[in-house]
Design a protein around this motif. Structure first.
Motif, PDB file in Angstrom:
ATOM      1  N   THR A 157     -15.374  -1.283 -18.713  1.00 38.32           N
ATOM      2  CA  THR A 157     -16.775  -1.069 -19.074  1.00 38.32           C
ATOM      3  C   THR A 157     -16.829  -0.316 -20.390  1.00 38.32           C
ATOM      4  O   THR A 157     -15.965   0.499 -20.696  1.00 38.32           O
ATOM      5  CB  THR A 157     -17.517  -0.262 -17.991  1.00 38.32           C
ATOM      6  OG1 THR A 157     -16.847   0.983 -17.807  1.00 38.32           O
ATOM      7  CG2 THR A 157     -17.566  -1.023 -16.682  1.00 38.32           C
ATOM      8  N   GLY A 158     -17.829  -0.605 -21.170  1.00 37.12           N
ATOM      9  CA  GLY A 158     -17.978   0.058 -22.454  1.00 37.12           C
ATOM     10  C   GLY A 158     -16.990  -0.456 -23.480  1.00 37.12           C
ATOM     11  O   GLY A 158     -16.313  -1.464 -23.281  1.00 37.12           O
ATOM     12  N   THR A 159     -16.916   0.259 -24.579  1.00 38.78           N
ATOM     13  CA  THR A 159     -16.016  -0.107 -25.662  1.00 38.78           C
ATOM     14  C   THR A 159     -14.565   0.134 -25.242  1.00 38.78           C
ATOM     15  O   THR A 159     -14.251   1.180 -24.676  1.00 38.78           O
ATOM     16  CB  THR A 159     -16.335   0.735 -26.921  1.00 38.78           C
ATOM     17  OG1 THR A 159     -17.709   0.551 -27.250  1.00 38.78           O
ATOM     18  CG2 THR A 159     -15.465   0.332 -28.088  1.00 38.78           C
ATOM     19  N   ALA A 160     -13.717  -0.830 -25.515  1.00 42.48           N
ATOM     20  CA  ALA A 160     -12.300  -0.703 -25.169  1.00 42.48           C
ATOM     21  C   ALA A 160     -11.672   0.429 -25.974  1.00 42.48           C
ATOM     22  O   ALA A 160     -12.006   0.625 -27.149  1.00 42.48           O
ATOM     23  CB  ALA A 160     -11.574  -2.013 -25.455  1.00 42.48           C
ATOM     24  N   PRO A 161     -10.747   1.175 -25.379  1.00 37.28           N
ATOM     25  CA  PRO A 161     -10.091   2.255 -26.111  1.00 37.28           C
ATOM     26  C   PRO A 161      -9.218   1.715 -27.251  1.00 37.28           C
ATOM     27  O   PRO A 161      -8.729   0.591 -27.181  1.00 37.28           O
ATOM     28  CB  PRO A 161      -9.245   2.950 -25.054  1.00 37.28           C
ATOM     29  CG  PRO A 161      -9.110   1.990 -23.936  1.00 37.28           C
ATOM     30  CD  PRO A 161     -10.274   1.057 -24.012  1.00 37.28           C
ATOM     31  N   THR A 162      -9.033   2.533 -28.269  1.00 35.42           N
ATOM     32  CA  THR A 162      -8.194   2.149 -29.412  1.00 35.42           C
ATOM     33  C   THR A 162      -6.834   2.827 -29.361  1.00 35.42           C
ATOM     34  O   THR A 162      -6.010   2.626 -30.243  1.00 35.42           O
ATOM     35  CB  THR A 162      -8.889   2.486 -30.740  1.00 35.42           C
ATOM     36  OG1 THR A 162      -9.177   3.884 -30.761  1.00 35.42           O
ATOM     37  CG2 THR A 162     -10.178   1.674 -30.896  1.00 35.42           C
ATOM     38  N   THR A 163      -6.613   3.640 -28.343  1.00 31.25           N
ATOM     39  CA  THR A 163      -5.318   4.262 -28.120  1.00 31.25           C
ATOM     40  C   THR A 163      -4.848   3.887 -26.721  1.00 31.25           C
ATOM     41  O   THR A 163      -5.641   3.451 -25.885  1.00 31.25           O
ATOM     42  CB  THR A 163      -5.396   5.799 -28.234  1.00 31.25           C
ATOM     43  OG1 THR A 163      -6.311   6.283 -27.248  1.00 31.25           O
ATOM     44  CG2 THR A 163      -5.831   6.238 -29.620  1.00 31.25           C
ATOM     45  N   LEU A 164      -3.568   4.061 -26.473  1.00 28.61           N
ATOM     46  CA  LEU A 164      -3.002   3.775 -25.162  1.00 28.61           C
ATOM     47  C   LEU A 164      -3.565   4.766 -24.144  1.00 28.61           C
ATOM     48  O   LEU A 164      -3.506   5.976 -24.343  1.00 28.61           O
ATOM     49  CB  LEU A 164      -1.479   3.890 -25.219  1.00 28.61           C
ATOM     50  CG  LEU A 164      -0.699   3.598 -23.944  1.00 28.61           C
ATOM     51  CD1 LEU A 164      -0.909   2.158 -23.496  1.00 28.61           C
ATOM     52  CD2 LEU A 164       0.781   3.868 -24.166  1.00 28.61           C
ATOM     53  N   VAL A 165      -4.138   4.222 -23.055  1.00 31.13           N
ATOM     54  CA  VAL A 165      -4.716   5.048 -22.001  1.00 31.13           C
ATOM     55  C   VAL A 165      -3.990   4.717 -20.708  1.00 31.13           C
ATOM     56  O   VAL A 165      -3.703   3.549 -20.424  1.00 31.13           O
ATOM     57  CB  VAL A 165      -6.234   4.775 -21.847  1.00 31.13           C
ATOM     58  CG1 VAL A 165      -6.815   5.541 -20.667  1.00 31.13           C
ATOM     59  CG2 VAL A 165      -6.970   5.132 -23.128  1.00 31.13           C
ATOM     60  N   GLY A 166      -3.682   5.736 -19.918  1.00 34.38           N
ATOM     61  CA  GLY A 166      -2.998   5.499 -18.658  1.00 34.38           C
ATOM     62  C   GLY A 166      -3.441   6.457 -17.579  1.00 34.38           C
ATOM     63  O   GLY A 166      -4.005   7.521 -17.854  1.00 34.38           O
TER      64      GLY A 166
END
Length: 187
Positions: free
Chosen positions: A78-87
Motif C-alpha cells: 500500500t502506498g508508495t513503494a520504498p526506495t530502500t531495502l525494507v525487511g
C-alpha cells in the motif's frame, strides 16, 4: 588480470536464479553482461552485503505469515513503494547465521509489490532452493545476511537492488519485489 568465474547455481529456479543479471557482478568485476532469454543485460558491480543492511519497516500483508509449514499468501503493498531495502522478521530463527559468503537452503515466495502477483515460489515446485548468496540480486542477498536458520523474513526490494530497468520474465522493468524467505540451512 583475468576475471574470476562465478559458480553455476546448484538448483536453478525459474526467475530468482534464472535471471541473474547481477550475479556475475557480485563476483568482483566492475560490470557484467549476462545473456537471458536472448536479451543481454549489463549490471553494475555490487559489494558483498553486510549484516542487517535493511531498514525495519512496514511490509505488505502476508496471510499465514508465521506458519512455516506452508507458503504465505502475499498481498499488494500500500502506498508508495520504498526506495530502500525494507525487511521484517516474521519468525526469528535460533540456528546458525547466514553470512555474505553462505550457501543457503530456503523456501521462498516472490511477488510484485504493486499487485501481490506471485512470480516465483519454491513452494510450488515442491522443494527448497539452495544457492550461494553471491548468485542472487543484491537486495535478496543483503536481506538474508544476518538471518538465523529457522527464521522467516519478509523483504521489500526496490528496483535498484533488484532487476533495475530490465524486465525479467513476468517481472516488469523497475519493479519493487516482495519476498517471504524461510531460512532452512546455511553452509
Amino acid at each position: 588480470m583475468p576475471r574470476r568465474a562465478c559458480p553455476a547455481p546448484r538448483r536453478p529456479t525459474a526467475v530468482l536464479l534464472g535471471a541473474l543479471a547481477l550475479a556475475a557482478a557480485a563476483c568482483g568485476s566492475s560490470s557484467a553482461t549476462t545473456a537471458n532469454s536472448g536479451a543481454t543485460t549489463t549490471a553494475p558491480a555490487v559489494a558483498a552485503p553486510a549484516a542487517n543492511q535493511f531498514t525495519s519497516g512496514a511490509v505488505p500483508a502476508a496471510d499465514g505469515a508465521t506458519d512455516m509449514k506452508a507458503a504465505p499468501t502475499l498481498h499488494a503493498g500500500t502506498g508508495t513503494a520504498p526506495t530502500t531495502l525494507v525487511g521484517k522478521d516474521l519468525v526469528v530463527g535460533t540456528g546458525p547465521v547466514a553470512s555474505a559468503t553462505s550457501t543457503v537452503n530456503i523456501q521462498y515466495v516472490g511477488a510484485l509489490y504493486t499487485t501481490g502477483q506471485v512470480f516465483d515460489s519454491s513452494w510450488t515446485r515442491g522443494q527448497p532452493a539452495s544457492f550461494s548468496l553471491s548468485q542472487v540480486i543484491p537486495g535478496f542477498a543483503q536481506g538474508i545476511v544476518g538471518m538465523k536458520v529457522g527464521g522467516r523474513r519478509e523483504l521489500v526490494i526496490p528496483p535498484a537492488l533488484g532487476y533495475g530497468n530490465s524486465a525479467q520474465g513476468s517481472i516488469p522493468a523497475n519493479s519493487t519485489l516482495v519476498f517471504v524467505i524461510d531460512l532452512l540451512g546455511v553452509s
